[in-house]
Design a protein around this motif. Sequence first.
Motif, mmCIF file in Angstrom:
data_model
loop_
_atom_site.group_PDB
_atom_site.id
_atom_site.type_symbol
_atom_site.label_atom_id
_atom_site.label_comp_id
_atom_site.label_asym_id
_atom_site.label_seq_id
_atom_site.Cartn_x
_atom_site.Cartn_y
_atom_site.Cartn_z
ATOM 1 N N ALA A 110 0.827 -1.207 0.000
ATOM 2 C CA ALA A 110 0.000 0.000 0.000
ATOM 3 C C ALA A 110 0.862 1.258 0.000
ATOM 4 C CB ALA A 110 -0.926 0.000 1.221
ATOM 5 N N ILE A 111 1.916 1.265 0.817
ATOM 6 C CA ILE A 111 2.816 2.422 0.885
ATOM 7 C C ILE A 111 3.474 2.655 -0.469
ATOM 8 C CG2 ILE A 111 4.970 3.280 1.886
ATOM 9 C CD1 ILE A 111 4.164 1.925 4.507
ATOM 10 N N GLU A 112 3.893 1.578 -1.107
ATOM 11 C CA GLU A 112 4.523 1.688 -2.422
ATOM 12 C C GLU A 112 3.553 2.265 -3.446
ATOM 13 O OE1 GLU A 112 6.482 -1.254 -5.817
ATOM 14 O OE2 GLU A 112 6.479 -1.881 -3.706
ATOM 15 N N LEU A 117 1.461 6.948 -6.671
ATOM 16 C CA LEU A 117 0.419 7.924 -6.984
ATOM 17 C C LEU A 117 0.919 9.346 -6.787
ATOM 18 C CD1 LEU A 117 -2.909 6.501 -5.457
ATOM 19 C CD2 LEU A 117 -2.520 7.128 -7.834
ATOM 20 N N ASN A 118 1.482 9.587 -5.602
ATOM 21 C CA ASN A 118 1.953 10.928 -5.253
ATOM 22 C C ASN A 118 2.834 10.844 -4.006
ATOM 23 O OD1 ASN A 118 2.357 13.585 -4.581
ATOM 24 N ND2 ASN A 118 0.213 14.192 -4.676
ATOM 25 N N PRO A 119 4.139 10.935 -4.150
ATOM 26 C CA PRO A 119 5.047 10.818 -3.001
ATOM 27 C C PRO A 119 4.800 11.863 -1.917
ATOM 28 C CG PRO A 119 6.246 10.693 -5.079
ATOM 29 C CD PRO A 119 4.856 11.134 -5.413
ATOM 30 N N GLU A 120 4.238 12.993 -2.306
ATOM 31 C CA GLU A 120 4.031 14.058 -1.330
ATOM 32 C C GLU A 120 2.957 13.715 -0.305
ATOM 33 O OE1 GLU A 120 3.280 17.784 -3.161
ATOM 34 O OE2 GLU A 120 5.253 17.924 -4.112
ATOM 35 N N ILE A 121 2.093 12.749 -0.615
ATOM 36 C CA ILE A 121 1.017 12.396 0.317
ATOM 37 C C ILE A 121 1.591 11.971 1.656
ATOM 38 C CG2 ILE A 121 -0.864 10.772 0.776
ATOM 39 C CD1 ILE A 121 -1.439 10.717 -2.218
ATOM 40 N N LEU A 122 2.573 11.085 1.637
ATOM 41 C CA LEU A 122 3.167 10.608 2.887
ATOM 42 C C LEU A 122 4.242 11.558 3.396
ATOM 43 C CD1 LEU A 122 3.435 6.759 2.209
ATOM 44 C CD2 LEU A 122 1.634 8.032 3.397
ATOM 45 N N ASP A 123 4.914 12.255 2.478
ATOM 46 C CA ASP A 123 5.956 13.199 2.891
ATOM 47 C C ASP A 123 5.375 14.347 3.704
ATOM 48 O OD1 ASP A 123 7.869 11.701 1.643
ATOM 49 O OD2 ASP A 123 7.954 12.929 -0.168
ATOM 50 N N THR A 124 4.159 14.733 3.394
ATOM 51 C CA THR A 124 3.544 15.895 4.048
ATOM 52 C C THR A 124 2.526 15.514 5.110
ATOM 53 O OG1 THR A 124 1.853 16.033 2.310
ATOM 54 C CG2 THR A 124 3.870 17.313 1.994
ATOM 55 N N VAL A 204 -6.118 6.513 4.690
ATOM 56 C CA VAL A 204 -5.320 6.611 3.466
ATOM 57 C C VAL A 204 -6.190 7.096 2.309
ATOM 58 C CG1 VAL A 204 -3.928 5.353 1.794
ATOM 59 C CG2 VAL A 204 -3.744 4.799 4.213
ATOM 60 N N ASN A 205 -7.374 6.525 2.208
ATOM 61 C CA ASN A 205 -8.305 6.903 1.144
ATOM 62 C C ASN A 205 -8.604 8.395 1.188
ATOM 63 O OD1 ASN A 205 -10.287 6.054 -0.998
ATOM 64 N ND2 ASN A 205 -11.737 6.851 0.491
ATOM 65 N N ALA A 206 -8.859 8.909 2.397
ATOM 66 C CA ALA A 206 -9.168 10.331 2.564
ATOM 67 C C ALA A 206 -7.983 11.202 2.162
ATOM 68 C CB ALA A 206 -9.566 10.610 4.014
ATOM 69 N N ALA A 207 -6.771 10.758 2.495
ATOM 70 C CA ALA A 207 -5.578 11.542 2.170
ATOM 71 C C ALA A 207 -5.362 11.609 0.657
ATOM 72 C CB ALA A 207 -4.349 10.930 2.853
ATOM 73 N N ILE A 208 -5.612 10.498 -0.024
ATOM 74 C CA ILE A 208 -5.456 10.488 -1.482
ATOM 75 C C ILE A 208 -6.468 11.422 -2.121
ATOM 76 C CG2 ILE A 208 -5.601 9.079 -3.561
ATOM 77 C CD1 ILE A 208 -4.619 6.703 -1.903
ATOM 78 N N LEU A 209 -7.717 11.358 -1.660
ATOM 79 C CA LEU A 209 -8.761 12.236 -2.196
ATOM 80 C C LEU A 209 -8.395 13.703 -1.984
ATOM 81 C CD1 LEU A 209 -11.954 10.286 -1.091
ATOM 82 C CD2 LEU A 209 -11.321 10.833 -3.443
ATOM 83 N N THR A 210 -7.909 14.027 -0.800
ATOM 84 C CA THR A 210 -7.514 15.405 -0.499
ATOM 85 C C THR A 210 -6.399 15.864 -1.427
ATOM 86 O OG1 THR A 210 -8.147 15.148 1.831
ATOM 87 C CG2 THR A 210 -6.647 16.956 1.290
#
Length: 256
Positions: A110-112, A117-124, A204-210
């Motif tokens: 999932a992390i991969e 999708l967007n590395p900034e999601i987890l970075d931020t 995680v789903n919410a973060a991707i949508l945001t």
Amino acid sequence: MGEFWDGFEVDAALMSLFWIVIRQLAEIEAMATSKKVITKEEWEKKLNDVKIRKEDMNKLVMNFLVTEGYVDAAEKFRMESGTEPDIDLATITDRMAVKKAVQCGNVEDAIEKVNDLNPEILDTNPQLFFHLQQQRLIELIRNGKVEEALEFAQEELAPRGEENQSFLEELEKTVALLAFEDVSNCPVGELLDISQRLKTASEVNAAILTSQSHEKDPKLPSLLKMLIWAQNQLDEKAAYPRINDLSTAKLEDSSV
């Protein structure tokens, strides 16, 4: 459209009813304090008088399908209604793959996928990243990999706990699972429940949508909450046909 869309006819009725309840509340506020009685015939007439644009209803449906990840249904609805989604439907498939991976306990995968999708999601979002790492630890404990779990907790999670008190408390709760042979007697045994996976997957789903500039929650549930609130307010001032079962939107006669 078939049976799949029947429920959205109910949603249209709920939208109409919400505005009726709000208007009725405003009217009663200006009247005497005695409780008003509204017959079913009067209520249904008010319901029929409310006009909701089909375009608005279609947008509400599309918002629900996109947010909840029904990509095939969203594509069919786009073709049949002409309603364009506000994001690329291809990204829904990717988002659902991430969500499914977490729900199945494949957190590394999932992390991969999130990073693809967007590395900034987890970075931020350090809290989200911690919760994903915490879920990895939970899965190691679930699979009986005690030594690997302890090593992972020490190397990956402990440094983050030193920087954030709430992270430290969550880490301590998770590691406490190792102290019990029978987790059913563990006060934090709920961490091993499937509900914990679902909670993390939802985050995680919410973060991707945001990250895609899309609402993290569909609008329809919020509308239903507002309807329930409005009915509860009106209950204090009037006897009227109310909806008790939101799945059918059936008006039930009030007892006066």
